[in-house]
Design a protein around this motif. Sequence first.
Motif, PDB file in Angstrom:
ATOM      1  N   MET A 101       0.818  -1.221   0.000  1.00 45.41           N
ATOM      2  CA  MET A 101       0.000   0.000   0.000  1.00 45.41           C
ATOM      3  C   MET A 101       0.844   1.261   0.000  1.00 45.41           C
ATOM      4  SD  MET A 101      -2.635  -1.173   2.961  1.00 45.41           S
ATOM      5  CE  MET A 101      -3.673  -2.613   2.776  1.00 45.41           C
ATOM      6  N   VAL A 102       2.041   1.176   0.603  1.00 47.36           N
ATOM      7  CA  VAL A 102       2.869   2.386   0.746  1.00 47.36           C
ATOM      8  C   VAL A 102       3.478   2.757  -0.606  1.00 47.36           C
ATOM      9  CG1 VAL A 102       4.945   3.348   1.806  1.00 47.36           C
ATOM     10  CG2 VAL A 102       3.394   1.957   3.180  1.00 47.36           C
ATOM     11  N   LEU A 103       3.218   4.004  -1.019  1.00 46.39           N
ATOM     12  CA  LEU A 103       3.753   4.480  -2.305  1.00 46.39           C
ATOM     13  C   LEU A 103       4.825   5.540  -2.105  1.00 46.39           C
ATOM     14  CD1 LEU A 103       0.386   4.945  -4.225  1.00 46.39           C
ATOM     15  CD2 LEU A 103       1.983   3.035  -4.400  1.00 46.39           C
ATOM     16  N   GLY A 104       4.692   6.308  -1.057  1.00 46.66           N
ATOM     17  CA  GLY A 104       5.650   7.388  -0.812  1.00 46.66           C
ATOM     18  C   GLY A 104       5.898   7.533   0.677  1.00 46.66           C
ATOM     19  N   LEU A 105       7.032   8.141   1.029  1.00 43.43           N
ATOM     20  CA  LEU A 105       7.398   8.264   2.446  1.00 43.43           C
ATOM     21  C   LEU A 105       8.227   9.507   2.671  1.00 43.43           C
ATOM     22  CD1 LEU A 105       8.599   4.600   2.955  1.00 43.43           C
ATOM     23  CD2 LEU A 105       6.745   5.642   4.248  1.00 43.43           C
ATOM     24  N   ARG A 106       8.176  10.005   3.897  1.00 42.28           N
ATOM     25  CA  ARG A 106       9.106  11.046   4.313  1.00 42.28           C
ATOM     26  C   ARG A 106       9.751  10.564   5.609  1.00 42.28           C
ATOM     27  NH1 ARG A 106       7.692  17.410   5.054  1.00 42.28           N
ATOM     28  NH2 ARG A 106       9.796  18.152   4.597  1.00 42.28           N
ATOM     29  N   LEU A 107      11.073  10.502   5.595  1.00 42.98           N
ATOM     30  CA  LEU A 107      11.796  10.029   6.780  1.00 42.98           C
ATOM     31  C   LEU A 107      12.603  11.170   7.353  1.00 42.98           C
ATOM     32  CD1 LEU A 107      12.929   7.250   8.296  1.00 42.98           C
ATOM     33  CD2 LEU A 107      14.991   7.890   7.044  1.00 42.98           C
ATOM     34  N   ALA A 108      12.458  11.397   8.656  1.00 38.59           N
ATOM     35  CA  ALA A 108      13.333  12.339   9.362  1.00 38.59           C
ATOM     36  C   ALA A 108      14.363  11.511  10.118  1.00 38.59           C
ATOM     37  CB  ALA A 108      12.512  13.177  10.346  1.00 38.59           C
ATOM     38  N   ALA A 109      15.635  11.731   9.814  1.00 40.76           N
ATOM     39  CA  ALA A 109      16.706  10.994  10.493  1.00 40.76           C
ATOM     40  C   ALA A 109      17.662  12.022  11.097  1.00 40.76           C
ATOM     41  CB  ALA A 109      17.423  10.095   9.501  1.00 40.76           C
ATOM     42  N   PRO A 110      18.471  11.620  12.077  1.00 42.17           N
ATOM     43  CA  PRO A 110      19.346  12.607  12.726  1.00 42.17           C
ATOM     44  C   PRO A 110      20.258  13.335  11.740  1.00 42.17           C
ATOM     45  CG  PRO A 110      19.249  10.609  14.029  1.00 42.17           C
ATOM     46  CD  PRO A 110      18.505  10.318  12.762  1.00 42.17           C
ATOM     47  N   ALA A 111      20.774  12.640  10.703  1.00 39.50           N
ATOM     48  CA  ALA A 111      21.744  13.288   9.815  1.00 39.50           C
ATOM     49  C   ALA A 111      21.182  13.701   8.469  1.00 39.50           C
ATOM     50  CB  ALA A 111      22.930  12.346   9.594  1.00 39.50           C
ATOM     51  N   GLU A 112      20.055  13.143   8.073  1.00 38.50           N
ATOM     52  CA  GLU A 112      19.533  13.352   6.712  1.00 38.50           C
ATOM     53  C   GLU A 112      18.020  13.301   6.758  1.00 38.50           C
ATOM     54  OE1 GLU A 112      21.249  13.781   3.971  1.00 38.50           O
ATOM     55  OE2 GLU A 112      23.273  13.087   4.496  1.00 38.50           O
ATOM     56  N   GLU A 113      17.413  13.666   5.621  1.00 42.10           N
ATOM     57  CA  GLU A 113      16.004  13.323   5.461  1.00 42.10           C
ATOM     58  C   GLU A 113      15.810  12.689   4.094  1.00 42.10           C
ATOM     59  OE1 GLU A 113      13.350  16.836   5.287  1.00 42.10           O
ATOM     60  OE2 GLU A 113      15.161  17.979   5.728  1.00 42.10           O
TER      61      GLU A 113
END
Length: 538
Positions: free
Chosen positions: A223-235
Amino acid sequence: MRWWGWGDPAQPPALGPRALSYLREHVGISERPHPPVALARVGLAPSRLDEGQLDRLRAILGPDGVSVEHPIRVLHAAGKGYPDLVRMRAGTPEGAPDAVVFPRSHEQVMALLRACSSASVAVVPFGGGTSVVGGVAPLSGGHSAVVALDTRRMAELLALDTRSRTVTVQGGIRAPALEGKLAGHGLTLGHYPQSFEYVSIGGCAATRSAGQASTGYGAIEKMVLGLRLAAPAEEISLEPLPATAAGPGLRQLLVGSEGTLGVLTEVSLRVRRAPSTGVYEGMFFPSFAEGVEAIRRLAGEHTLLPDVVRLSDERETQLSLMLAEQGPLKGTLTRAYMGLRGVSGGCLAILGFEGSEEEVSWRRTRATELLRRHGGRPAGGSPGHAWLKGRFAGPYLRDDLLGHGVMAETLETAAQWSKLLEVHSAVAGAISRALSRQGTPGIVMCHLSHVYETGASLYYTLLARQREGQEIAQWQAVKQAAGDAIRDSGATITHHHAVGRDHAPWLPGEISGGGVATLRAAKAELDPAGIMNPGKLL
Ligand SMILES: Cc1cc2nc3c(=O)[nH]c(=O)nc-3n(C[C@H](O)[C@H](O)[C@H](O)COP(=O)(O)OP(=O)(O)OC[C@H]3O[C@@H](n4cnc5c(N)ncnc54)[C@H](O)[C@@H]3O)c2cc1C
């Protein structure tokens, strides 16, 4: 949510006298009640974060975005696995987060992760907190403190594209809230894990969750088509494209990352038209082996598969029928069962078809014909209605069982059709032997569900008398035996509960050394200080 168990605290006990006498005979129960301790008696070490550190977090999140209150820390001290509940009921969680933080946006999460990274504070993303594998255990991993990052305030629907049938939400939105919003547009996600009432969509994506209707709608990774990830060093930002050949599947690297790479702040998903019809019904098979074979053949004709397929083995069928004669399912399955007295033993399958009337009728007629040719005996709508009515009731029963001194644990795997029966008996046998070695034989039962063209999932439930004072050691012995049997039979250590802390020892055997090194390399780039959910997955 009960801090010591599952669900609405007002829910009445679910185990009736008949079930209790069955348990007394087949499992053994404690005649002395085992209530949870009072909340105030849950002992927590003082927070290791000083006022200066808390102020820095408040500067990012606002004064109400950070809590060190005892009840809030207790609620975030564990997930909802069996050992979690044993410890919480006794008032002795393994630990608790030093603070709980409540960000509202991707930007706040980014700022928070940077601050925690420089201060060497571990971060445990916390969605619904329904992990059953130690996924939200507040481990510091050698850092000076640990915070639980509760995503409940990130619960907005950000975009709905009805033309493309996609939706973008913040990661903390709860599954029922999303379904409610989609229903207003005649749409559904169709993701109904048994923990549906409490799960967050970000948590589901982070754990590769599978809903009860995954045979039809697909598990969350479909079902997942897109994502936004917040990480300590990058996004990382990935658009909700229908498909792409732009390199390896980064979406699939993040789905199932279990908070070890960063926080899934936004998730875009495929949605479908809400079904206008749902037909749920039962079918008996003479044996589990014959039922598996019939469903394997049906899976070969994949356009005919029901959306929900669930085949109980002999033991689970027996227990479901007994439970149906009392308690919340009263009067539903019993009537069907009485009408089918001719069936001696056998295994009950639940089949659920959803869609338009025309489509359901076409699929159901052909699927039923095929299953009948392979030994299936239709059992009418009552078993299906009983299952629908009780589809989220299991976790409430578990609380009652613990209250009677009964160990109630579930675990799951998946394997190819060619191995499935072998895996079924190898794992059930290993669990039974481990329980017997503990002097608490009990009941081990299983059902097949989540059907694919090439195989299916097996889901085990075990009930045994608790060894008082040794509950965790007893559970560990069973878990070890089951995990080893799953590994030795070439099945996966988890089909949908995820890895967390409890399955981590078996992961290298499943994905090989190179696989582990690849995951570690991704983590080193995104989270160089190693603050994200230490001790989980890897
Ligand atoms: C009674 C019961 C029944 C269950 N039935 C099913 C079932 O049918 N199918 C199924 O798949 N699972 C089931 N589960 C397991 C559990 O509900 C799933 O793993 C679910 O997907 C977890 O969602 P959550 O929001 O509660 O996540 P949490 O438990 O809060 O977190 C799970 C993991 O994901 C991480 N995480 C959470 N949110 C984020 C985020 N936004 N970004 C990054 N990481 C994050 C956490 O750190 C943790 O490692 C069941 C659990 C229980 C207690």
